[in-house]
Design a protein around this motif. Structure first.
Motif, PDB file in Angstrom:
ATOM      1  N   GLU A 894       0.829  -1.208   0.000  1.00 39.90           N
ATOM      2  CA  GLU A 894       0.000   0.000   0.000  1.00 39.90           C
ATOM      3  C   GLU A 894       0.863   1.257   0.000  1.00 39.90           C
ATOM      4  O   GLU A 894       0.555   2.242  -0.677  1.00 39.90           O
ATOM      5  CB  GLU A 894      -0.931  -0.014   1.214  1.00 39.90           C
ATOM      6  N   VAL A 895       1.962   1.221   0.767  1.00 36.04           N
ATOM      7  CA  VAL A 895       2.863   2.373   0.831  1.00 36.04           C
ATOM      8  C   VAL A 895       3.480   2.656  -0.538  1.00 36.04           C
ATOM      9  O   VAL A 895       3.635   3.810  -0.934  1.00 36.04           O
ATOM     10  CB  VAL A 895       3.971   2.120   1.881  1.00 36.04           C
ATOM     11  N   ILE A 896       3.811   1.609  -1.297  1.00 37.68           N
ATOM     12  CA  ILE A 896       4.470   1.793  -2.600  1.00 37.68           C
ATOM     13  C   ILE A 896       3.461   2.052  -3.716  1.00 37.68           C
ATOM     14  O   ILE A 896       3.690   2.876  -4.598  1.00 37.68           O
ATOM     15  CB  ILE A 896       5.338   0.563  -2.935  1.00 37.68           C
ATOM     16  N   THR A 897       2.313   1.354  -3.676  1.00 38.90           N
ATOM     17  CA  THR A 897       1.331   1.503  -4.759  1.00 38.90           C
ATOM     18  C   THR A 897       0.322   2.606  -4.515  1.00 38.90           C
ATOM     19  O   THR A 897      -0.316   3.083  -5.456  1.00 38.90           O
ATOM     20  CB  THR A 897       0.560   0.187  -4.982  1.00 38.90           C
ATOM     21  N   LYS A 914      -1.929 -10.015  -5.623  1.00 35.92           N
ATOM     22  CA  LYS A 914      -1.876 -10.469  -7.014  1.00 35.92           C
ATOM     23  C   LYS A 914      -1.582  -9.306  -7.962  1.00 35.92           C
ATOM     24  O   LYS A 914      -0.881  -9.477  -8.972  1.00 35.92           O
ATOM     25  CB  LYS A 914      -3.201 -11.140  -7.383  1.00 35.92           C
ATOM     26  N   PHE A 915      -2.125  -8.155  -7.636  1.00 35.18           N
ATOM     27  CA  PHE A 915      -1.883  -6.943  -8.417  1.00 35.18           C
ATOM     28  C   PHE A 915      -0.382  -6.649  -8.491  1.00 35.18           C
ATOM     29  O   PHE A 915       0.165  -6.376  -9.572  1.00 35.18           O
ATOM     30  CB  PHE A 915      -2.639  -5.788  -7.753  1.00 35.18           C
ATOM     31  N   ALA A 916       0.304  -6.749  -7.355  1.00 43.10           N
ATOM     32  CA  ALA A 916       1.747  -6.507  -7.327  1.00 43.10           C
ATOM     33  C   ALA A 916       2.513  -7.632  -8.009  1.00 43.10           C
ATOM     34  O   ALA A 916       3.505  -7.393  -8.695  1.00 43.10           O
ATOM     35  CB  ALA A 916       2.209  -6.349  -5.875  1.00 43.10           C
ATOM     36  N   CYS A 917       2.050  -8.885  -7.836  1.00 47.87           N
ATOM     37  CA  CYS A 917       2.702 -10.035  -8.480  1.00 47.87           C
ATOM     38  C   CYS A 917       2.703  -9.878  -9.997  1.00 47.87           C
ATOM     39  O   CYS A 917       3.726 -10.080 -10.660  1.00 47.87           O
ATOM     40  CB  CYS A 917       1.979 -11.320  -8.109  1.00 47.87           C
ATOM     41  N   ASP A 926       4.285   0.559 -13.313  1.00 45.68           N
ATOM     42  CA  ASP A 926       2.904   0.983 -13.550  1.00 45.68           C
ATOM     43  C   ASP A 926       2.075   0.981 -12.275  1.00 45.68           C
ATOM     44  O   ASP A 926       1.021   1.616 -12.216  1.00 45.68           O
ATOM     45  CB  ASP A 926       2.241   0.055 -14.585  1.00 45.68           C
ATOM     46  N   VAL A 927       2.505   0.220 -11.275  1.00 45.70           N
ATOM     47  CA  VAL A 927       1.714   0.137 -10.044  1.00 45.70           C
ATOM     48  C   VAL A 927       2.223   1.065  -8.955  1.00 45.70           C
ATOM     49  O   VAL A 927       1.631   1.144  -7.891  1.00 45.70           O
ATOM     50  CB  VAL A 927       1.688  -1.310  -9.499  1.00 45.70           C
ATOM     51  N   VAL A 928       3.334   1.775  -9.214  1.00 45.49           N
ATOM     52  CA  VAL A 928       3.864   2.688  -8.210  1.00 45.49           C
ATOM     53  C   VAL A 928       2.923   3.869  -8.039  1.00 45.49           C
ATOM     54  O   VAL A 928       2.366   4.382  -9.018  1.00 45.49           O
ATOM     55  CB  VAL A 928       5.271   3.173  -8.612  1.00 45.49           C
ATOM     56  N   ALA A 929       2.712   4.298  -6.805  1.00 46.86           N
ATOM     57  CA  ALA A 929       1.788   5.387  -6.504  1.00 46.86           C
ATOM     58  C   ALA A 929       2.106   6.624  -7.322  1.00 46.86           C
ATOM     59  O   ALA A 929       3.271   6.980  -7.513  1.00 46.86           O
ATOM     60  CB  ALA A 929       1.839   5.714  -5.009  1.00 46.86           C
ATOM     61  N   ASP A 930       1.045   7.298  -7.831  1.00 47.91           N
ATOM     62  CA  ASP A 930       1.230   8.472  -8.685  1.00 47.91           C
ATOM     63  C   ASP A 930       2.034   9.555  -7.989  1.00 47.91           C
ATOM     64  O   ASP A 930       2.936  10.157  -8.592  1.00 47.91           O
ATOM     65  CB  ASP A 930      -0.137   9.029  -9.100  1.00 47.91           C
ATOM     66  N   ASP A 931       1.731   9.823  -6.729  1.00 51.75           N
ATOM     67  CA  ASP A 931       2.441  10.897  -6.040  1.00 51.75           C
ATOM     68  C   ASP A 931       3.915  10.548  -5.841  1.00 51.75           C
ATOM     69  O   ASP A 931       4.788  11.414  -5.879  1.00 51.75           O
ATOM     70  CB  ASP A 931       1.781  11.227  -4.688  1.00 51.75           C
ATOM     71  N   LEU A 932       4.224   9.241  -5.696  1.00 48.74           N
ATOM     72  CA  LEU A 932       5.619   8.833  -5.573  1.00 48.74           C
ATOM     73  C   LEU A 932       6.342   8.976  -6.911  1.00 48.74           C
ATOM     74  O   LEU A 932       7.496   9.404  -6.965  1.00 48.74           O
ATOM     75  CB  LEU A 932       5.700   7.387  -5.071  1.00 48.74           C
ATOM     76  N   ILE A 960      11.695  -3.744  -3.252  1.00 49.66           N
ATOM     77  CA  ILE A 960      10.734  -3.454  -2.174  1.00 49.66           C
ATOM     78  C   ILE A 960       9.419  -4.172  -2.437  1.00 49.66           C
ATOM     79  O   ILE A 960       8.835  -4.801  -1.547  1.00 49.66           O
ATOM     80  CB  ILE A 960      10.511  -1.940  -2.047  1.00 49.66           C
ATOM     81  N   VAL A 961       8.928  -4.078  -3.695  1.00 54.02           N
ATOM     82  CA  VAL A 961       7.668  -4.750  -4.034  1.00 54.02           C
ATOM     83  C   VAL A 961       7.793  -6.252  -3.826  1.00 54.02           C
ATOM     84  O   VAL A 961       6.864  -6.909  -3.331  1.00 54.02           O
ATOM     85  CB  VAL A 961       7.270  -4.414  -5.485  1.00 54.02           C
ATOM     86  N   LYS A 962       8.961  -6.835  -4.168  1.00 57.10           N
ATOM     87  CA  LYS A 962       9.171  -8.271  -3.975  1.00 57.10           C
ATOM     88  C   LYS A 962       9.080  -8.647  -2.502  1.00 57.10           C
ATOM     89  O   LYS A 962       8.560  -9.708  -2.151  1.00 57.10           O
ATOM     90  CB  LYS A 962      10.529  -8.682  -4.540  1.00 57.10           C
TER      91      LYS A 962
END
Length: 995
Positions: A894-897, A914-917, A926-932, A960-962
């Motif tokens: 959640e922090v990253i996406t 699953k979204f991150a996988c 593509d899944v990294v948070a827009d503000d980040l 990090i996502v892994k």
């Protein structure tokens, strides 16, 4: 012609029957499709499609003759959504179970149409509203299980018509209106389990008609009055739990004869009086006896020799003491035949006399022995060493004398040993080093002497050691300081220890409290002490330390209390003290510091520090009353050597020196104790004023169990967060107790700091309970991720630092506490940020101690918060540290996406994991948070980031996502260990900082 007519007639009948069955089957088929349509995550129902006949769908059973649905069992499938009223069309349904899912909404009253229904289990879901009264139309029902939901209202009176009902399981809801007396008409009832509901009222006398009743659970139901005598006539009763109510009166003297089949008797936390009936000895099958926290009195006369199956005895917090010396503990002799005894809790029972030698004859299965807070005296029998199964031994707050027997070294499984507040004398036996599993040892406030044994260095699991207030002498053994496991506390205060502080003290990198006060340690404070980077409390007061303060003290960034008073320290107050984030108090009093007192940092608040008794100090805050500092002169005027010699030789000068030293060594100097400051007392009225009568303007958060207000404690001038418990809500009181128990045992820089608690009554006489915390000025991580994104953003380094802080807190709770603690509700709203954006984990209302009996006799499961709770909890699995790891993995993603696990995009079996996988397999950016992403782009432009550095940053993000994906896999054994996650995140942070 007869044959064709007969044939036609037979064919017509077959056709009509077939069409009728087909139509009925169609009704069941449509009802199941309607059920599926209201389930939001249909993954568990993937077999429910046209490829199979509905009788072959998972969880569906049909009758062989009519192919109608007879059972629908979908337990622990992770189902979410609501329950379709079309289930009421499954007219042949006999068994319906949805237990351990996440279905919400009301229970459809259409279920009352299921006349063939025998078993209904909707337990452990999120149903709300009232219990439908027309369930009483299900005349064949035998099991009604609605436990662990959010049901309100009362138990329907109409249930008295359910003549076949054998089990009612309605624990852990919000039911009120008392226990209906009409339930006494259900004479078939075998089990009535209704614990954890705010029923109120008294126990109806009519329940005495339930002659088949075996199990009666009504703990924590706000019941009052006496236990009706008719209950004791239910001779088939095996399990009674009426704990945590307001029941009064006495137990009948013949209780044991009236209830001969009793297996468990749980009456703790009531207001029962009189003596504990000796007839309990007749309950020969009894396994669990828990009557603690009542007002029982008189001599304990139970003959435990007849209770050969008993494994749990808790008689604590009563007044059994008979005031006949050497006689109160004679009943211990009768426990020798209880070979299954696992726990014996006799704390605060007012027992007086000697502890008999027969204590060593108790079961070798005994793990827990608590004799705390009695009036036991004399020697501790050497036979105590025979109890080699003990993991917890508590003998504190008694009057034991003599030496600690060396046989205590035989307790190889001991993890917690508390012999504090007695009168033990002599040395600590060297055999103490044999206790290799020891985690906590408290021998404080005794008369122990000689040296601290170096054999303690063999206790490689030791986390906290308290030897304060004894007569120990000599040095601190280096072996003790080299114990990397020491991470909570080392207390050696108020002894006669001497010598210098070994440089090995710096090896205690995880230690949070070091108290060496009031000894005779001397020499300089070693610079290695800066290695104790986790210290929250450091007290060296009342010693002979000298010289200036080492600059390495500036490394103690998390220190909250620093007491160096009553020493011979000199030099100027170093600038690094200004920068330390000292939360509570710094005490430099009665030393020989000189020069100007700083006016910033901790020194900007006169109530947060003390510099009394340093005659060479000047400047600082006006409240200190110190002289102004003189301007520095370019040339110092030196006294001639002969003048100095004359002064030193002067008798008057010698008198002054004597007075000066004597004054400095006085033990009754006005030096405020850090301990006294830490546990301030607050009343309801003070909290009312602090929060402006709990005004909406001061409300900073609200949950199911509590509301949190910002406030200022005026007598301390401290900004705080006041968590007011909603005691009217089911489970709130339990949550308050859980949180208090957790905070008693934990201390870490990444845990929210509790200041005090308040348990009182308001001005209307209602119970009032609150917890007071350190105020976190930067709010919660949830706010920064989802509410402040338009104005404030977290950069990548900040996000990783926050994740490292959270992982550090979990590592501490799971691997460095005894018993280990599972938080159970880790989510962004429970991560608070201080003014330096350091993360602090809070809200321990659902926390559980692993390996304890705290959840005994509870049918409710800890669920946490949907989206963050581990999937195995939905299946009824026990709480485990792996559950927190799952929550941490989801939080990390959640922090990253930037996406909540309950985001609307997660449908049709898709979730955040699953979204991150999938993103890792394709293009994870593509899944990294827009503000980040925006922040990284701006940072890249500002720093003229090279393509190589950009690639490294992308690799770090992928790593990090892994970690988040590895922590949040469905299978608990396959999840990444929190220690490894912490290590990898720290490595990633180091890499990014070097780019």
């Amino acid at each position: 012609m007869k044959f064709p007519v007969a044939f036609l007639f037979s064919s017509l009948v077959t056709f009509v029957i077939t069409r009728t069955i087909s139509a009925s089957n169609e009704t069941d088929y449509e009802a199941l499709l309607q059920f599926k349509s209201m389930i939001s995550n249909e993954e568990a129902l993937s077999s429910w499609n046209a490829s199979f006949h509905f009788c072959n769908w998972s969880g569906v059973s049909c009758g062989k003759r009519h192919r109608r649905v007879t059972a629908l069992v979908l337990e622990s499938q992770g189902l979410q959504g609501s329950l379709s009223p079309h289930v009421g069309n499954l007219s042949f349904l006999g068994v319906f179970s949805l237990k351990n899912n996440s279905i919400i909404g009301r229970i459809p009253h259409e279920l009352g149409r299921l006349s063939r229904l025998r078993r209904l289990n909707l337990g452990s879901n999120g149903f709300n509203g009232v219990i439908p009264t027309n369930l009483s139309s299900c005349s064949n029902i035998e099991l009604l299980a609605l436990y662990d939901n959010k049901l309100v209202g009362s138990i329907p009176e109409e249930f008295r018509f359910l003549s076949k009902l054998t089990s009612i399981l309605i624990d852990t809801n919000k039911l009120t209106g008392g226990i209906p007396s009409a339930l006494g008409n259900i004479t078939s009832l075998d089990t009535f389990s209704a614990a954890d509901n705010p029923f109120g009222g008294s126990i109806p006398d009519t329940l005495g008609r339930l002659k088949s009743l075996r199990i009666f659970y009504c703990g924590n139901c706000s019941l009052s009055g006496t236990i009706p005598h008719s209950i004791y006539n239910l001779s088939l009763l095996t399990n009674i739990s009426l704990a945590n109510n307001q029941l009064t009166g006495r137990l009948p003297s013949a209780l044991g004869a009236m209830l001969p089949h009793l297996l468990s008797l749980q009456l703790r936390d009531n207001q029962l009086t009189g003596s504990l009936p000796s007839s309990i000895s007749n309950c020969s099958k009894l396994q669990h006896l828990e009557v603690s926290k009542n007002s029982f009195s008189g001599k304990l006369t139970i003959n435990f020799a007849t209770l050969k199956d008993i494994n749990y005895i808790n008689l604590g917090d009563n007044m059994y003491g008979f005031q006949e010396a050497d006689d109160d503990m004679k009943f211990i002799d009768t426990l020798q035949n209880c070979s299954k005894l696992d726990r014996l809790d006799l704390r605060y029972c007012n027992f007086k006399g000697l502890l008999p030698e027969s204590i060593g004859n108790l079961s070798n299965q005994l793990r827990f022995l608590n004799l705390r807070g009695n009036q036991l005296y004399g020697n501790l029998p050497s036979s105590i060493g025979n109890l080699d199964g003990l993991t917890i031994l508590a003998l504190d707050y008694n009057r034991f004398t003599g030496k600690i027997p060396s046989t205590i070294g035989k307790l190889k499984k001991l993890q917690i040993g508390d012999l504090s507040d007695n009168q033990f004398s002599g040395p600590i036996p060297d055999a103490i080093g044999n206790l290799s599993l020891l985690i906590t040892l408290d021998l404080s406030t005794n008369r122990l002497e000689w040296h601290v044994p170096s054999s303690l260095g063999n206790c490689h699991q030791l986390s906290e050691l308290y030897l304060d207030e004894n007569n120990f002498s000599g040095n601190i053994p280096k072996q003790l300081l080299q114990l990397s496991s020491l991470n909570i506390a080392l207390g050696l205060s108020q002894n006669n220890m001497s010598g210098s502080l070994p440089k090995e003290v710096g090896d205690l990198k995880m230690l949070t409290s070091l108290d060496l006060s009031d000894n005779r340690f001397s020499g300089n404070i070693p610079s290695s002490i800066g290695g104790c980077t986790s210290l929250l409390l450091l007290s060296l007061k009342g010693n002979l330390f000298q010289g200036s303060l080492p600059p390495s003290l500036g490394s103690l960034r998390g220190i909250s209390t620093l007491d160096l008073s009553n020493n011979n320290l000199s030099g100027q107050i170093p600038p690094f003290l200004e920068r330390l984030k000292v939360v509570e108090y710094v005490n430099l009093s009665f030393n020989d510091f000189e020069g100007e007192v700083p006016g910033i940092g901790v020194f900007a608040n006169a109530s947060a520090f003390s510099v009394l008794g340093n005659s060479k100090l000047c400047g600082g805050l006006a409240e200190l009353g110190l002289p102004k500092c003189k301007e520095k002169r370019k040339h110092k005027k030196k006294f001639p050597l002969f003048v100095i010699i004359i002064l030193i030789a002067s008798p008057f000068f010698m008198v002054l020196c004597f007075v000066y030293v004597w004054c400095k060594k006085k033990k009754d100097q006005p030096s405020e104790s850090s301990t006294d400051r830490r546990f301030i007392k607050v009343s309801y009225n003070q909290l009312l004023k602090a929060t402006n009568s709990f005004s909406e303007a001061n409300l900073i958060g609200k949950g199911g169990f509590s509301s949190v207000y910002k406030g200022i404690l005026h007598h301390e001038d401290t900004l705080v967060a006041v968590k007011v418990i909603h005691l009217q809500n089911r489970g709130a009181h339990k949550s308050f107790i859980s949180e208090c128990e957790a905070w008693k045992s934990i201390r870490h820089r990444n845990l929210l700091k509790i200041i005090t608690s308040c348990s009182s009554v308001d001005f209307q006489g209602n119970d009032f309970k609150a917890l007071v915390y350190e105020f976190m000025p930067n709010g919660s991580l949830h706010d920064w991720l989802h509410l402040n994104a338009s104005t404030s953003r977290l950069n990548l380094l900040q996000r990783i630092s926050i994740l490292i802080d959270v992982a550090s807190a979990l590592d501490y709770l799971h691997n460095h506490c005894l018993p280990a603690i599972v938080h159970c509700d880790l989510k962004p709203s429970n991560i608070l940020l201080d003014d330096e954006m350091v993360a602090h984990v809070g809200d321990f209302g659902l926390a559980r101690f692993l390996g304890t009996d705290s959840n005994q006799n509870s049918t409710s499961g800890i669920r946490g918060t949907i989206g963050y709770a581990a999937p195995e909890y939905g299946g009824g699995s026990d709480m485990a540290s792996s559950g927190d790891v799952y929550s941490f993995g989801i939080l990390l993603l959640e922090v990253i996406t930037g996406k909540r696990p309950t985001d609307n995009i997660f449908t049709g079996g898709l979730n955040l994991h699953k979204f991150a996988c999938m993103a890792l397999l394709d293009h994870f950016t593509d899944v990294v948070a827009d503000d980040l992403v925006h922040f990284l782009q701006e940072d890249a432009i500002a720093t003229q980031c090279t393509s190589e550095n950009a690639k490294k940053t992308e690799e770090c993000l992928s790593s990090i996502v892994k970690i988040g994906v590895s922590c949040s896999v469905d299978s608990p054994p396959q999840r990444m260990n929190i220690e490894n996650a912490l290590h990898e995140l720290q490595h990633i942070l180091d890499t990014l900082q070097n780019i």
